[in-house]
Design a protein around this motif. Structure first.
Motif, PDB file in Angstrom:
ATOM      1  N   TRP A  98       0.843  -1.204   0.000  1.00  0.00           N
ATOM      2  CA  TRP A  98       0.000   0.000   0.000  1.00  0.00           C
ATOM      3  C   TRP A  98       0.874   1.249   0.000  1.00  0.00           C
ATOM      4  N   CYS A  99       1.945   1.228   0.792  1.00  0.00           N
ATOM      5  CA  CYS A  99       2.856   2.375   0.847  1.00  0.00           C
ATOM      6  C   CYS A  99       3.619   2.531  -0.464  1.00  0.00           C
ATOM      7  N   ALA A 100       4.045   1.396  -1.052  1.00  0.00           N
ATOM      8  CA  ALA A 100       4.770   1.456  -2.324  1.00  0.00           C
ATOM      9  C   ALA A 100       3.913   2.071  -3.417  1.00  0.00           C
ATOM     10  N   GLU A 101       2.643   1.726  -3.444  1.00  0.00           N
ATOM     11  CA  GLU A 101       1.727   2.296  -4.441  1.00  0.00           C
ATOM     12  C   GLU A 101       1.595   3.808  -4.309  1.00  0.00           C
ATOM     13  N   ARG A 102       1.875   4.309  -3.123  1.00  0.00           N
ATOM     14  CA  ARG A 102       1.762   5.751  -2.864  1.00  0.00           C
ATOM     15  C   ARG A 102       3.123   6.443  -2.883  1.00  0.00           C
ATOM     16  N   GLY A 103       4.115   5.747  -3.422  1.00  0.00           N
ATOM     17  CA  GLY A 103       5.395   6.387  -3.655  1.00  0.00           C
ATOM     18  C   GLY A 103       6.465   6.155  -2.619  1.00  0.00           C
ATOM     19  N   ALA A 104       6.225   5.351  -1.615  1.00  0.00           N
ATOM     20  CA  ALA A 104       7.255   5.087  -0.609  1.00  0.00           C
ATOM     21  C   ALA A 104       8.375   4.247  -1.219  1.00  0.00           C
ATOM     22  N   PRO A 105       9.621   4.495  -0.828  1.00  0.00           N
ATOM     23  CA  PRO A 105      10.766   3.760  -1.389  1.00  0.00           C
ATOM     24  C   PRO A 105      10.935   2.385  -0.757  1.00  0.00           C
ATOM     25  N   VAL A 106       9.937   1.527  -0.940  1.00  0.00           N
ATOM     26  CA  VAL A 106       9.973   0.169  -0.394  1.00  0.00           C
ATOM     27  C   VAL A 106       9.700  -0.809  -1.520  1.00  0.00           C
ATOM     28  N   ALA A 107       9.989  -2.087  -1.280  1.00  0.00           N
ATOM     29  CA  ALA A 107       9.815  -3.104  -2.310  1.00  0.00           C
ATOM     30  C   ALA A 107       8.346  -3.204  -2.726  1.00  0.00           C
ATOM     31  N   PRO A 108       8.052  -3.192  -4.011  1.00  0.00           N
ATOM     32  CA  PRO A 108       6.644  -3.254  -4.467  1.00  0.00           C
ATOM     33  C   PRO A 108       5.902  -4.487  -3.979  1.00  0.00           C
ATOM     34  N   ASP A 109       6.634  -5.607  -3.773  1.00  0.00           N
ATOM     35  CA  ASP A 109       5.946  -6.815  -3.308  1.00  0.00           C
ATOM     36  C   ASP A 109       5.861  -6.890  -1.793  1.00  0.00           C
ATOM     37  N   GLY A 110       6.442  -5.883  -1.101  1.00  0.00           N
ATOM     38  CA  GLY A 110       6.316  -5.804   0.355  1.00  0.00           C
ATOM     39  C   GLY A 110       7.186  -6.756   1.135  1.00  0.00           C
ATOM     40  N   SER A 111       8.142  -7.410   0.489  1.00  0.00           N
ATOM     41  CA  SER A 111       8.888  -8.472   1.164  1.00  0.00           C
ATOM     42  C   SER A 111      10.196  -8.021   1.807  1.00  0.00           C
ATOM     43  N   ASP A 112      10.645  -6.802   1.533  1.00  0.00           N
ATOM     44  CA  ASP A 112      11.947  -6.331   2.012  1.00  0.00           C
ATOM     45  C   ASP A 112      11.772  -5.544   3.305  1.00  0.00           C
ATOM     46  N   TYR A 113      11.959  -6.219   4.448  1.00  0.00           N
ATOM     47  CA  TYR A 113      11.755  -5.545   5.729  1.00  0.00           C
ATOM     48  C   TYR A 113      12.780  -4.449   5.943  1.00  0.00           C
ATOM     49  N   ASP A 114      14.015  -4.678   5.550  1.00  0.00           N
ATOM     50  CA  ASP A 114      15.062  -3.688   5.795  1.00  0.00           C
ATOM     51  C   ASP A 114      14.739  -2.376   5.083  1.00  0.00           C
ATOM     52  N   ALA A 115      14.256  -2.456   3.846  1.00  0.00           N
ATOM     53  CA  ALA A 115      13.896  -1.234   3.121  1.00  0.00           C
ATOM     54  C   ALA A 115      12.717  -0.541   3.787  1.00  0.00           C
ATOM     55  N   LEU A 116      11.756  -1.324   4.254  1.00  0.00           N
ATOM     56  CA  LEU A 116      10.594  -0.754   4.933  1.00  0.00           C
ATOM     57  C   LEU A 116      11.022  -0.067   6.228  1.00  0.00           C
ATOM     58  N   TRP A 117      11.905  -0.721   6.988  1.00  0.00           N
ATOM     59  CA  TRP A 117      12.376  -0.120   8.238  1.00  0.00           C
ATOM     60  C   TRP A 117      13.162   1.159   7.979  1.00  0.00           C
ATOM     61  N   ARG A 118      14.075   1.137   6.986  1.00  0.00           N
ATOM     62  CA  ARG A 118      14.877   2.340   6.692  1.00  0.00           C
ATOM     63  C   ARG A 118      13.984   3.523   6.340  1.00  0.00           C
ATOM     64  N   TRP A 119      12.969   3.283   5.545  1.00  0.00           N
ATOM     65  CA  TRP A 119      12.035   4.368   5.203  1.00  0.00           C
ATOM     66  C   TRP A 119      11.316   4.860   6.448  1.00  0.00           C
ATOM     67  N   SER A 120      10.949   3.936   7.333  1.00  0.00           N
ATOM     68  CA  SER A 120      10.162   4.312   8.517  1.00  0.00           C
ATOM     69  C   SER A 120      10.948   5.200   9.472  1.00  0.00           C
ATOM     70  N   VAL A 121      12.292   5.124   9.447  1.00  0.00           N
ATOM     71  CA  VAL A 121      13.092   5.912  10.390  1.00  0.00           C
ATOM     72  C   VAL A 121      13.824   7.077   9.735  1.00  0.00           C
ATOM     73  N   THR A 122      13.785   7.148   8.418  1.00  0.00           N
ATOM     74  CA  THR A 122      14.406   8.292   7.742  1.00  0.00           C
ATOM     75  C   THR A 122      13.374   9.299   7.270  1.00  0.00           C
ATOM     76  N   GLN A 123      12.202   8.822   6.917  1.00  0.00           N
ATOM     77  CA  GLN A 123      11.097   9.699   6.526  1.00  0.00           C
ATOM     78  C   GLN A 123       9.966   9.488   7.543  1.00  0.00           C
ATOM     79  N   THR A 124      10.292   9.896   8.754  1.00  0.00           N
ATOM     80  CA  THR A 124       9.453   9.567   9.912  1.00  0.00           C
ATOM     81  C   THR A 124       8.032  10.070   9.761  1.00  0.00           C
ATOM     82  N   ALA A 125       7.869  11.323   9.352  1.00  0.00           N
ATOM     83  CA  ALA A 125       6.527  11.900   9.238  1.00  0.00           C
ATOM     84  C   ALA A 125       5.702  11.156   8.196  1.00  0.00           C
ATOM     85  N   ASP A 126       6.329  10.807   7.060  1.00  0.00           N
ATOM     86  CA  ASP A 126       5.604  10.081   6.014  1.00  0.00           C
ATOM     87  C   ASP A 126       5.175   8.708   6.508  1.00  0.00           C
ATOM     88  N   PHE A 127       6.051   8.039   7.252  1.00  0.00           N
ATOM     89  CA  PHE A 127       5.711   6.706   7.747  1.00  0.00           C
ATOM     90  C   PHE A 127       4.516   6.760   8.690  1.00  0.00           C
TER      91      PHE A 127
END
Length: 655
Positions: A13-42
């Motif tokens: 859902w986040c990838a569809e809205r432009g978040a820099p995470v894996a489109p299939d949602g399987s990459d936890y490390d990418a999801l975590w990095r986005w969550s702590v670098t773009q805190t407000a967006d997360f």
């Protein structure tokens, strides 16, 4: 991995809205990095994904830095709104269970439907309003883990009152040490609780507590045991008798929700204030994404209202899960009591302490052989280190289908800093990774991030569930000193952790009680794992105490199993186990037998207070006796230090 985990749906859902995470949602490390670098967006995405109803448009999602960060300013909401936003049904919202009674005072398990829960919450909210309780007033509960505690909390929160609670295993003085700081206007208490096969009558304690709280205008008594009335208390049934619609008030995002208290092991317990919005977002993320909790699940965690896990578990209602309370001992009438509870109520997520797992293992419990645990999807553990052997025991004795969620967090943020995730592998003895939205690092003494070695647990970006403030801390100095005095603008939690190169987290112990021999830092967990595996040792406590002459003294205190003696042969077995299981550096200077290892009432070993006693501090200065399970146990450590100081030699302390 569970089928269709919500974390993957969220990532997609986040990838569809432009978040820099894996489109299939399987990459936890990418999801975590986005969550702590773009805190407000997360955190905006968490709000939108879980459809949190906010009134107003935020002037900013996140402003300022720790300890002055502010979230979603200009918006209003209520934690209780999120719970009752679904159509009410006759399905179970709360299951109120208790251990069986050997004393003949039987107890029937109760179920509150979503409709009945809303009715009772609305009724008690109306009662509070009639009493003149308004926003910011404090309502407190001296209660076991029962449905009435949840009703009272939700009703208080719905009108903007601030809730605080503790279990009835606390003495009235210990409870008053906490509640008295808050100057509460309403007290809800029970006449007793169940433990070890009998009812524990607490009417006298309840009466004493009321006397200690002169600001209370009205008190209500829950007839848990049916023991009889208490002077000054109104019947609980009157408080929830009204037919009143539940209409939660919209409050500022950071309006206080509850006050949790520190353990009281370093002086007077500190009141930690959390807000409606921050707790709501954090618990939706933690329970909804990490635990994969969803509507229809049954969520149980063995706890008491004294511990943050009680608050965390109540938030299962936010996801539409059924919350299971339990009043009683985890090991009565047999060591597998909680497994029986899980089978009886088709629990999908069960949580308990590592000590419970160890007790089951020691008793030879075979949960899967005795109980139908096919509904159980996951087991959660918190409070202390869960050893690797416990993972294997759960796999072989509970079921290969049961995922282990070991987590580490704190009352301070009422959540986990690190733990499991449905898209991460489970590695025995390790936490799967830092939680989403938690900028967790391990720092060396120079404040540099380290990997593969032990460091200080720090959080470098704000979290919405960090405290709003400490109670009665007008200038914020106590709050600042607790977390930000070591590294300005960075949260220092007081734990030693290792961030492994594969991304997992290992908790090594409290940094202020950390062992440090010749400049090499060590946690206590490895020593406990080695020593407590010996059948002669019931429990152990290791302390590293800096000495006035610059020396370092590291004694190991052991509570022996019944019938065991601390002989030279056993000391050799203990030291050999430590040497083999950890390292020669971990071997203690002394091995000393004690009658009991002291804990907080919530079960944490008193490493720091014992360390300070061994360094010469008086008992009264290091701990609130009311917060300790066995206050007299501390005296043994004071006597040991005095004898050691007087003689200048190791004290013989064998039994």
């Amino acid at each position: 991995m569970p089928d269709n985990p919500k974390m993957i749906a969220f990532a997609r859902w986040c990838a569809e809205r432009g978040a820099p995470v894996a489109p299939d949602g399987s990459d936890y490390d990418a999801l975590w990095r986005w969550s702590v670098t773009q805190t407000a967006d997360f955190w905006t995405s968490v709000r939108d994904f879980f459809e949190v109803s906010l009134e107003g448009t935020p002037t900013t999602v996140l402003s300022g830095q720790m300890p002055h960060a502010r979230w979603f300013e200009g918006t209003r909401l209520n934690y209780v709104d999120q719970i009752f936003r679904r159509p009410l049904s006759d399905g179970p919202a709360v299951i109120d269970a208790a251990e069986s009674a050997a004393d003949g005072a039987g107890f029937e398990e109760r179920v509150l439907s979503w409709s009945e829960l809303a009715r009772q919450v609305g009724a008690f909210a109306a009662t509070l309003r009639e009493l003149g309780v308004t926003r910011g007033d404090r309502v407190v509960g001296y209660l076991p883990d029962i449905a009435e505690a949840i009703v009272a909390f939700l009703a208080s929160a719905s009108i903007g009152a601030v809730w605080s609670s503790c279990g009835q295993d606390y003495s009235p003085d210990a409870a008053a040490n906490r509640f008295g700081q808050l100057r509460p206007v309403v007290l809800v208490a029970a006449d007793g609780y169940r433990f070890g096969g009998r009812g524990r009558d607490r009417r006298e304690a309840v009466e004493v507590l009321l006397e200690r709280l002169p600001t209370v205008r009205a008190a209500f008594l829950v007839p848990r045991l049916g023991s009889g009335a208490v002077s000054g208390f109104r019947p609980w049934r009157q408080a929830v008798a009204a037919q009143a619609e539940l209409v939660p008030e919209r409050l500022p995002f950071e309006h206080p929700l509850w006050v949790l208290f520190s353990s009281g092991t370093t002086g007077r317990p500190k009141g930690i204030v959390h807000g409606h919005g921050g707790v709501l977002l954090e618990h939706l993320k933690s329970l909804g994404l990490h635990l994969d909790l969803r509507a229809g699940d049954r969520f149980a965690w063995y706890t008491t209202p004294s511990w943050m896990v009680w608050n965390y578990r109540v938030s299962g209602l936010l996801l539409g899960a059924t919350v299971v309370c339990y009043d009683g001992s985890a090991t009565y009438p047999s060591p597998d009591a909680l497994w029986a509870l899980a089978a009886r109520h088709h629990i999908t997520f069960l949580g308990a302490s590592p000590g419970f797992v160890a007790a089951c293992e020691a008793a030879g419990v075979q949960p899967a052989a005795r109980h139908d645990l096919r509904s159980l999807r996951a087991f959660g553990s918190s409070g202390s280190h869960l050893p690797a052997s416990a993972y294997e025991w759960i796999r072989t004795r509970v079921g290969e289908h049961v995922e282990v969620h070991s987590a580490s967090g704190g009352t301070d943020v009422v959540t986990a800093f690190a733990g499991g995730a449905p898209i991460l592998p489970v590695r025995p003895g390790e936490l799967s990774g830092p939680s989403l939205g938690v900028a967790l690092e391990a720092w060396d003494p120079a404040g540099r991030p380290v990997r593969g070695q032990t460091g200080e647990l720090v959080i470098t970006r704000p979290m919405p569930s960090m405290p709003l403030y400490f109670w009665d801390d007008a200038d914020g100095s106590r709050y600042h000193d607790a977390y930000f005095s070591a590294y300005p603008g960075v949260w220092r939690h007081g734990d030693w952790v290792t961030m492994t190169r594969r991304g997992t987290v290992i908790v090594n112990g409290r940094s202020d009680s950390t062992l440090n021999r010749q400049g090499v830092r060590m946690g206590s967990a490895e020593i406990y794992q080695a020593v407590e595996a010996l059948p002669e040792v019931a429990e152990a406590l290791v302390i590293g105490a800096e000495q006035p002459d610059g020396g370092y003294w590291m004694p190991l205190f052991v509570q022996l199993a019944e019938g065991a003696e601390l002989t030279d042969a056993l000391i050799e077995r203990i030291t050999s186990a430590i040497r083999d299981g950890a390292s020669p550096r971990h071997v203690p200077d002394d091995v000393v037998a004690v009658e009991a290892v002291p804990h907080t009432i919530t079960g944490k070993k008193l490493e720091v207070p014992v360390k300070r006693i061994l360094q010469g501090t008086e008992i009264e200065q290091v701990a609130d006796r009311g917060s300790i399970d066995n206050p007299s146990a501390l005296q043994r450590f004071a006597e040991y230090r005095a004898e050691r100081t007087r003689t200048g030699r190791v004290v013989e302390a064998r039994r």
